[in-house]
Design a protein around this motif. Sequence first.
Motif, mmCIF file in Angstrom:
data_model
loop_
_atom_site.group_PDB
_atom_site.id
_atom_site.type_symbol
_atom_site.label_atom_id
_atom_site.label_comp_id
_atom_site.label_asym_id
_atom_site.label_seq_id
_atom_site.Cartn_x
_atom_site.Cartn_y
_atom_site.Cartn_z
ATOM 1 N N SER A 55 0.951 -1.035 0.133
ATOM 2 C CA SER A 55 0.240 -0.011 0.023
ATOM 3 C C SER A 55 0.978 1.121 0.005
ATOM 4 C CB SER A 55 -1.088 0.103 1.156
ATOM 5 O OG SER A 55 -0.320 0.005 2.340
ATOM 6 N N ASP A 56 2.082 1.047 0.061
ATOM 7 C CA ASP A 56 3.069 2.112 0.217
ATOM 8 C C ASP A 56 3.526 2.479 -1.252
ATOM 9 O OD1 ASP A 56 5.096 4.045 1.854
ATOM 10 O OD2 ASP A 56 6.315 2.813 0.457
ATOM 11 N N ARG A 57 3.648 3.581 -1.791
ATOM 12 C CA ARG A 57 4.046 3.760 -2.907
ATOM 13 C C ARG A 57 5.319 3.458 -3.347
ATOM 14 N NH1 ARG A 57 1.541 10.235 -3.705
ATOM 15 N NH2 ARG A 57 -0.585 9.537 -3.148
ATOM 16 N N LEU A 58 6.539 3.770 -2.725
ATOM 17 C CA LEU A 58 7.819 3.496 -2.932
ATOM 18 C C LEU A 58 7.947 2.023 -2.870
ATOM 19 C CD1 LEU A 58 9.498 6.245 -0.699
ATOM 20 C CD2 LEU A 58 9.465 6.114 -3.240
ATOM 21 N N LEU A 59 7.288 1.486 -1.948
ATOM 22 C CA LEU A 59 7.472 -0.158 -1.912
ATOM 23 C C LEU A 59 6.851 -0.787 -2.951
ATOM 24 C CD1 LEU A 59 8.097 -2.823 -0.370
ATOM 25 C CD2 LEU A 59 5.903 -2.669 0.687
ATOM 26 N N PHE A 60 5.844 -0.244 -3.567
ATOM 27 C CA PHE A 60 5.183 -0.849 -4.743
ATOM 28 C C PHE A 60 6.242 -0.567 -5.939
ATOM 29 C CE2 PHE A 60 2.742 -0.507 -8.583
ATOM 30 C CZ PHE A 60 1.570 -1.608 -8.532
ATOM 31 N N ALA A 61 6.589 0.563 -6.038
ATOM 32 C CA ALA A 61 7.596 0.921 -7.086
ATOM 33 C C ALA A 61 8.977 0.053 -7.128
ATOM 34 C CB ALA A 61 8.135 2.569 -7.389
ATOM 35 N N ALA A 62 9.369 -0.182 -5.951
ATOM 36 C CA ALA A 62 10.635 -0.957 -5.732
ATOM 37 C C ALA A 62 10.293 -2.365 -6.203
ATOM 38 C CB ALA A 62 11.144 -0.820 -4.208
#
Length: 384
Positions: free
Chosen positions: A276-283
């Motif tokens: 649900s975190d944007r940076l985690l999703f992108a990573a």
Amino acid sequence: MQVPIRLVALIRPSVAPGVLLAVGFSTVVLGATPFLLDLVVDAYDIGLVAASLIGVAQLSGFVAGSWASGRWLTPRRRVFIAALGLALVANLGSAALPPFPLLVGLRFVSGVSLGMITWFAWVQVFGEQKGMGDIAVMGPVAGIISAPLIASFAIGGASDVFMLLAVLAVAPLLFNRGTGATDRVPPRSNRSKPVPEALAVLVALGLFTLGSSSVFQYAVVLGTEQAGLTVSTVALVFSANAVAGIPGAKWPWRRGLPGIWIALTGGCAVAMTLASDRLLFAAVIVLWGFSFWMGIPGVFSVLAERSKHPSDRAGDAQALMAGGRIFGPLLGALVLEGIGATALGAFGGGLMISAGVVIIAIQFGLLSTRSPVRSSLGRPPASG
């Protein structure tokens, strides 16, 4: 097509430039389908489910083309020209926006041509580390530029996108010299059947692609609805995914156990459905790109090492993977809409991780009656 041509020169390929450009063309055509769905809905005033038939037909043609090529064709220059000629005709016909049943038929023909092109490319390098890296890297290289290129033409509607694909088919045709490679395929009196180990690798590839496509097809939905990203930001993340795949595809050293990279990609699928975190999703998406291209060429090496005639298995592998791409999105939609994102991750990621475990077991000889092999960790074993 000047950018891909310069990139081809930059990576100093061991494969004919025309073949590499054809592989890049195939990537662009397959990547155009998500952009075309809404455009076809508008052009024909039909529902999204009906419009999705253009993708199903194209992938079905891909399965037929790659499967049949490995059985009845040899990688001659005239086969290369015929495949791209089919692609040119299919896309020109589609650009005319004919009656919808005919459009679906033309997308099937397009898929057949893409299956032939993919077989033609991989059959030349199957089991050869550098050559497989050269072919594999064209996927992420083309992926970097395909989305913005297609999106710019999508403004003009479905006809403009199909016309773009027709024009792009011309570039590989202009570089057709030196594309034939019958000398790289060992002569044989008839087609061989896969030995049990090779068959297990093929099944694992099919399961992996089924799980992968069931999750990645809905990355935009998950990114926008769950991680809170905009569509344009997800598109940039996709480009980063493609960039990350380049070093994986061109990896010059030993890849170790490719099954580990396959399982890691499955872990990315699980994490993507939970993030649900944007940076985690992108990573996670970026890591997916690297681990995918670290794993797949290595699995192809494992398959080639366990085949009497590796060229036979090239078409089988591409056909099974294309089959996974046909049914994966459908199963993914059923799970996502019926149960939810967490279940989708468990379903798709579970299949991918299972495929990785099978590959690892094969490399360690756990699914073989002979002694453990070193596969890509060392010299290849005798063909089965």
